[in-house]
Design an enzyme around this catalytic site. Structure first.
Site, PDB file in Angstrom:
ATOM      1  N   CYS A 171       7.236-119.852 -31.184  1.00  0.00           N
ATOM      2  CA  CYS A 171       7.721-119.906 -32.649  1.00  0.00           C
ATOM      3  C   CYS A 171       6.736-120.499 -33.676  1.00  0.00           C
ATOM      4  O   CYS A 171       6.422-121.682 -33.564  1.00  0.00           O
ATOM      5  CB  CYS A 171       8.959-120.590 -32.564  1.00  0.00           C
ATOM      6  SG  CYS A 171       9.989-120.440 -34.255  1.00  0.00           S
ATOM      7  N   ASP A 205      11.391-113.860 -36.644  1.00  0.00           N
ATOM      8  CA  ASP A 205      10.116-113.532 -35.982  1.00  0.00           C
ATOM      9  C   ASP A 205      10.323-111.844 -35.583  1.00  0.00           C
ATOM     10  O   ASP A 205      11.514-111.379 -35.067  1.00  0.00           O
ATOM     11  CB  ASP A 205       9.741-114.120 -34.638  1.00  0.00           C
ATOM     12  CG  ASP A 205       8.277-114.278 -34.268  1.00  0.00           C
ATOM     13  OD1 ASP A 205       8.055-112.929 -33.819  1.00  0.00           O
ATOM     14  OD2 ASP A 205       7.721-115.125 -34.056  1.00  0.00           O
ATOM     15  N   CYS A 211      15.605-116.530 -35.081  1.00  0.00           N
ATOM     16  CA  CYS A 211      14.498-116.640 -35.754  1.00  0.00           C
ATOM     17  C   CYS A 211      14.164-115.366 -36.605  1.00  0.00           C
ATOM     18  O   CYS A 211      14.475-114.459 -35.941  1.00  0.00           O
ATOM     19  CB  CYS A 211      13.352-117.295 -35.035  1.00  0.00           C
ATOM     20  SG  CYS A 211      11.814-117.253 -36.209  1.00  0.00           S
ATOM     21  N   HIS A 231      12.982-119.036 -29.743  1.00  0.00           N
ATOM     22  CA  HIS A 231      12.093-118.175 -29.155  1.00  0.00           C
ATOM     23  C   HIS A 231      10.736-119.144 -28.611  1.00  0.00           C
ATOM     24  O   HIS A 231      10.490-120.072 -29.691  1.00  0.00           O
ATOM     25  CB  HIS A 231      11.701-117.039 -29.426  1.00  0.00           C
ATOM     26  CG  HIS A 231      11.032-117.011 -30.850  1.00  0.00           C
ATOM     27  ND1 HIS A 231       9.568-116.743 -30.730  1.00  0.00           N
ATOM     28  CD2 HIS A 231      11.531-117.342 -32.037  1.00  0.00           C
ATOM     29  CE1 HIS A 231       9.138-116.815 -32.075  1.00  0.00           C
ATOM     30  NE2 HIS A 231      10.351-117.147 -32.919  1.00  0.00           N
ATOM     31  N   ARG A 263       8.835-110.383 -33.433  1.00  0.00           N
ATOM     32  CA  ARG A 263       8.979-109.920 -32.050  1.00  0.00           C
ATOM     33  C   ARG A 263      10.261-110.183 -31.289  1.00  0.00           C
ATOM     34  O   ARG A 263      10.384-109.932 -29.963  1.00  0.00           O
ATOM     35  CB  ARG A 263       7.746-110.797 -31.639  1.00  0.00           C
ATOM     36  CG  ARG A 263       6.604-110.422 -32.025  1.00  0.00           C
ATOM     37  CD  ARG A 263       5.250-111.285 -31.819  1.00  0.00           C
ATOM     38  NE  ARG A 263       5.936-112.687 -32.176  1.00  0.00           N
ATOM     39  CZ  ARG A 263       5.187-113.786 -32.066  1.00  0.00           C
ATOM     40  NH1 ARG A 263       4.054-113.811 -31.269  1.00  0.00           N
ATOM     41  NH2 ARG A 263       5.487-115.000 -32.626  1.00  0.00           N
TER      42      ARG A 263
HETATM   43 ZN    ZN Z   1      10.389-118.158 -34.556  1.00  0.00          ZN
END
Ligand code: ZN
Length: 220
Positions: free
Chosen positions: A101, A44, A42, A98, A46
């Site tokens: 998400c 993302d 992803c 994750h 983080r």
């Molecule tokens: Zn995500």
């Protein structure tokens, strides 16, 4: 939070630290790449790919998008898989979802999300495929976490549906597919233990793209 200009200072410090431990570092990097891993994760912020895997530059080929999706009409992810398998000859393909998400959360909302609708529909399709299991989970957060896992599993299956991966399996016998979920709360990677060969044999009657019939014979 790091300012924009500090990024360039960070870059120069990083160069100095790399050269201090290996004066040939950039020369080697510029020559070629032979990463054993393809990571599809992803976008993302983080989930820092190399850091969570403890891998250095040159060790992992990376593709990221919202929700770590592998739609067969997306030329971007299909091109990445093809290049990684056919040209880089990676040994392992990892799809990493994750928990928490945002893409999965958005897909769970009954809402028009504009341009994100066709993208997130891939996740809604995963929900439809596993509706009975998901609707039986009463706690909403637990249901959300399970959809993260099931979405990762389905994207692994999408990878296995590709001609490049199937042909590589027939030619080289690589057992290449892994599904992981990263936990933002404690940093742990959970291996969903995708049964690569089991999935391959299960789907081969419909998705066999090898043209060799070898996979068909395998299961007889
Ligand atoms: Zn995500």
């Amino acid at each position: 939070m790091t300012t924009y200009n500090e990024i360039f200072e960070n870059n120069r410090r990083w160069i100095a630290s790399k050269l201090a431990s290996d004066s040939e570092f950039f020369g080697k990097m510029a020559n070629s790449q032979t990463p054993p891993y393809l990571y599809i994760g992803c976008s993302d912020s983080r989930v820092p790919t190399n850091e969570i895997m403890g891998l250095e530059a040159g060790e992992v080929f990376v593709h990221r998008n919202i929700g770590n999706l592998v739609p067969n009409t997306d030329l971007n992810v299909m091109g990445v898989i093809n290049y990684a398998v056919v040209h880089l000859q990676v040994k392992h393909i990892i799809v990493c979802g994750h928990y928490n998400c945002g893409g999965v959360k958005a897909a769970m909302q009954a809402k028009d999300l504009g341009i994100l609708n066709p993208w997130l529909r891939n996740i809604r399709d995963v929900y439809r495929l596993h509706m009975d299991e998901l609707n039986a989970i009463e706690d909403e957060h637990a249901r959300y976490n399970r959809l993260v896992e099931l979405n990762t599993q389905e994207q692994c299956i999408n990878v296995i549906k590709t001609a490049a991966v199937q042909k590589s399996y027939v030619a080289n016998g690589y057992h290449t597919e892994h599904g992981w979920v990263y936990d933002l709360k404690n940093g742990l990677l959970k291996d969903l233990e995708i049964d690569f060969e089991g999935v391959l044999h299960e789907i081969q009657k419909i998705y066999d793209l090898t043209g060799s019939g070898l996979m068909q014979k395998d299961s007889e």
